[in-house]
Motif scaffolding. Sequence first.
Motif, PDB file in Angstrom:
ATOM      1  N   LEU A  65       0.830  -1.208   0.000  1.00  0.00           N
ATOM      2  CA  LEU A  65       0.000   0.000   0.000  1.00  0.00           C
ATOM      3  C   LEU A  65       0.862   1.255   0.000  1.00  0.00           C
ATOM      4  CD1 LEU A  65      -3.007  -0.992   2.255  1.00  0.00           C
ATOM      5  CD2 LEU A  65      -3.123  -0.079  -0.057  1.00  0.00           C
ATOM      6  N   GLU A  66       1.988   1.219   0.676  1.00  0.00           N
ATOM      7  CA  GLU A  66       2.863   2.394   0.683  1.00  0.00           C
ATOM      8  C   GLU A  66       3.376   2.705  -0.726  1.00  0.00           C
ATOM      9  OE1 GLU A  66       6.022   2.295   3.483  1.00  0.00           O
ATOM     10  OE2 GLU A  66       4.729   2.863   5.168  1.00  0.00           O
ATOM     11  N   SER A  67       3.712   1.675  -1.506  1.00  0.00           N
ATOM     12  CA  SER A  67       4.208   1.910  -2.862  1.00  0.00           C
ATOM     13  C   SER A  67       3.115   2.489  -3.749  1.00  0.00           C
ATOM     14  CB  SER A  67       4.748   0.613  -3.473  1.00  0.00           C
ATOM     15  OG  SER A  67       3.709  -0.319  -3.732  1.00  0.00           O
ATOM     16  N   LEU A  68       1.877   2.044  -3.558  1.00  0.00           N
ATOM     17  CA  LEU A  68       0.759   2.581  -4.339  1.00  0.00           C
ATOM     18  C   LEU A  68       0.486   4.038  -3.972  1.00  0.00           C
ATOM     19  CD1 LEU A  68      -1.690  -0.469  -4.295  1.00  0.00           C
ATOM     20  CD2 LEU A  68      -0.457   0.420  -6.278  1.00  0.00           C
ATOM     21  N   ILE A  69       0.561   4.344  -2.673  1.00  0.00           N
ATOM     22  CA  ILE A  69       0.384   5.731  -2.227  1.00  0.00           C
ATOM     23  C   ILE A  69       1.474   6.613  -2.814  1.00  0.00           C
ATOM     24  CG2 ILE A  69       0.462   7.263  -0.212  1.00  0.00           C
ATOM     25  CD1 ILE A  69      -2.155   5.652  -0.476  1.00  0.00           C
ATOM     26  N   GLU A  70       2.703   6.124  -2.793  1.00  0.00           N
ATOM     27  CA  GLU A  70       3.832   6.893  -3.321  1.00  0.00           C
ATOM     28  C   GLU A  70       3.674   7.154  -4.821  1.00  0.00           C
ATOM     29  OE1 GLU A  70       8.591   7.012  -2.348  1.00  0.00           O
ATOM     30  OE2 GLU A  70       7.518   5.101  -2.216  1.00  0.00           O
ATOM     31  N   GLU A  71       3.219   6.162  -5.568  1.00  0.00           N
ATOM     32  CA  GLU A  71       3.035   6.318  -7.011  1.00  0.00           C
ATOM     33  C   GLU A  71       1.916   7.312  -7.321  1.00  0.00           C
ATOM     34  OE1 GLU A  71       2.362   2.445  -8.608  1.00  0.00           O
ATOM     35  OE2 GLU A  71       4.359   1.710  -8.054  1.00  0.00           O
ATOM     36  N   THR A  72       0.803   7.200  -6.599  1.00  0.00           N
ATOM     37  CA  THR A  72      -0.304   8.125  -6.820  1.00  0.00           C
ATOM     38  C   THR A  72       0.097   9.552  -6.471  1.00  0.00           C
ATOM     39  OG1 THR A  72      -1.873   6.354  -6.285  1.00  0.00           O
ATOM     40  CG2 THR A  72      -2.744   8.582  -6.349  1.00  0.00           C
ATOM     41  N   ALA A  73       0.872   9.703  -5.391  1.00  0.00           N
ATOM     42  CA  ALA A  73       1.347  11.028  -4.985  1.00  0.00           C
ATOM     43  C   ALA A  73       2.253  11.629  -6.062  1.00  0.00           C
ATOM     44  CB  ALA A  73       2.096  10.933  -3.661  1.00  0.00           C
ATOM     45  N   SER A  74       3.091  10.786  -6.670  1.00  0.00           N
ATOM     46  CA  SER A  74       3.963  11.259  -7.751  1.00  0.00           C
ATOM     47  C   SER A  74       3.138  11.734  -8.937  1.00  0.00           C
ATOM     48  CB  SER A  74       4.908  10.127  -8.179  1.00  0.00           C
ATOM     49  OG  SER A  74       5.738  10.547  -9.247  1.00  0.00           O
ATOM     50  N   PHE A  75       2.105  10.981  -9.282  1.00  0.00           N
ATOM     51  CA  PHE A  75       1.186  11.395 -10.336  1.00  0.00           C
ATOM     52  C   PHE A  75       0.611  12.772 -10.026  1.00  0.00           C
ATOM     53  CE2 PHE A  75       0.642   7.146 -12.295  1.00  0.00           C
ATOM     54  CZ  PHE A  75       0.423   7.529 -13.607  1.00  0.00           C
ATOM     55  N   SER A  76       0.154  12.934  -8.794  1.00  0.00           N
ATOM     56  CA  SER A  76      -0.506  14.171  -8.395  1.00  0.00           C
ATOM     57  C   SER A  76       0.434  15.374  -8.477  1.00  0.00           C
ATOM     58  CB  SER A  76      -1.049  14.025  -6.968  1.00  0.00           C
ATOM     59  OG  SER A  76      -1.664  15.214  -6.541  1.00  0.00           O
ATOM     60  N   LEU A  77       1.663  15.201  -7.996  1.00  0.00           N
ATOM     61  CA  LEU A  77       2.629  16.297  -8.032  1.00  0.00           C
ATOM     62  C   LEU A  77       2.953  16.726  -9.459  1.00  0.00           C
ATOM     63  CD1 LEU A  77       5.075  15.117  -5.222  1.00  0.00           C
ATOM     64  CD2 LEU A  77       3.701  17.213  -5.183  1.00  0.00           C
ATOM     65  N   HIS A  78       3.165  15.759 -10.334  1.00  0.00           N
ATOM     66  CA  HIS A  78       3.471  16.075 -11.730  1.00  0.00           C
ATOM     67  C   HIS A  78       2.270  16.727 -12.420  1.00  0.00           C
ATOM     68  CE1 HIS A  78       7.401  14.350 -11.648  1.00  0.00           C
ATOM     69  NE2 HIS A  78       6.986  13.118 -11.411  1.00  0.00           N
ATOM     70  N   LEU A  79       1.078  16.289 -12.065  1.00  0.00           N
ATOM     71  CA  LEU A  79      -0.130  16.880 -12.656  1.00  0.00           C
ATOM     72  C   LEU A  79      -0.256  18.350 -12.276  1.00  0.00           C
ATOM     73  CD1 LEU A  79      -2.751  14.030 -12.121  1.00  0.00           C
ATOM     74  CD2 LEU A  79      -1.953  14.879 -14.324  1.00  0.00           C
ATOM     75  N   GLN A  80      -0.049  18.653 -10.997  1.00  0.00           N
ATOM     76  CA  GLN A  80      -0.136  20.043 -10.557  1.00  0.00           C
ATOM     77  C   GLN A  80       0.926  20.898 -11.249  1.00  0.00           C
ATOM     78  OE1 GLN A  80       0.206  20.837  -6.312  1.00  0.00           O
ATOM     79  NE2 GLN A  80       0.737  22.952  -6.724  1.00  0.00           N
ATOM     80  N   GLU A  81       2.143  20.384 -11.293  1.00  0.00           N
ATOM     81  CA  GLU A  81       3.250  21.113 -11.910  1.00  0.00           C
ATOM     82  C   GLU A  81       2.941  21.421 -13.385  1.00  0.00           C
ATOM     83  OE1 GLU A  81       8.028  20.671 -11.520  1.00  0.00           O
ATOM     84  OE2 GLU A  81       6.941  18.875 -12.180  1.00  0.00           O
ATOM     85  N   ASP A  82       2.458  20.432 -14.100  1.00  0.00           N
ATOM     86  CA  ASP A  82       2.186  20.615 -15.530  1.00  0.00           C
ATOM     87  C   ASP A  82       0.934  21.451 -15.776  1.00  0.00           C
ATOM     88  OD1 ASP A  82       4.436  19.223 -16.246  1.00  0.00           O
ATOM     89  OD2 ASP A  82       3.411  17.316 -16.533  1.00  0.00           O
ATOM     90  N   ALA A  83      -0.040  21.346 -14.884  1.00  0.00           N
ATOM     91  CA  ALA A  83      -1.255  22.162 -15.031  1.00  0.00           C
ATOM     92  C   ALA A  83      -0.904  23.646 -14.926  1.00  0.00           C
ATOM     93  CB  ALA A  83      -2.290  21.785 -13.970  1.00  0.00           C
TER      94      ALA A  83
END
Length: 268
Positions: A65-83
């Motif tokens: 679960l920690e790896s899934l949380i980390e991956e989703t968080a990475s998605f979120s950070l990149h999305l905000q940055e690119d938005a």
Amino acid sequence: LEYVIGTYYIQGSHKINITSKNTIPAEDKQRLKLLRLELPGMEVAEEKSDKLSFQVLIDPSIFSLESLIEETASFSLHLQEDAISSIVKRDFQLAAEVMERSREALRHYRMTIRQVALASLSKALAKKVGVKSCQECITFALVARDLNRLVYHSASIAKHVFALREKKELSKEILDKVTSMSRVAYEMQEKAVQAFLKKDVKLAISVMGKMNEIKEREGTLLKTVIGKIRDVDTAVVVSMIARDLRRIAGYAVAIADDAMNRTLTPKP
């Protein structure tokens, strides 16, 4: 029906059967098969004229679960940055790509919630995916939900960009204030997730303390919008972008709270 299938998937079902008293139309089957793009690991197991069966082929024990949380968080950070980058550069192609990429983040969210559900049903699996107690299982569900909201608001920012297509370019002053506010929200989001993963109470508290700064930056941005932007539609769009950034910061605080709840648990 698609919602029902998605719910069974999230709740941990390994096989989902759809049956009918009559022939299931080909177009209906095709529509249901598209769910495989939204639900990781789900494939067609059996198909007849009146039946369609799906089976989830992913072994849940190999995804912590920690790896899934980390991956989703990475998605979120990149999305905000690119938005935000799509606003600054007036890059409508990038904005469209952010919105599309957010759907992949949603797939990660569904898989994470499925893992939480399965862990709650099996102590053996819970141990394999890194869940130590029922309370911790709940905090994983909460942080997954909060991360999903972060993804939503980053995609919302990208969506607002299209409303500026026929408008004048935003001034450097406005863009600088949007970027500055985003930078603080980004830092809050990043540190909140790290606080959750590392069980760092001090880091979580530092994230909570940043919310006043976000509100101040939002207020400064809105005052500039009122004073400098004459076009009402443009002013509304920039205000909505500011609102999304504030909500990203708000959900970062929620994740920091999840970190506190995960860390400060009473001993049995």
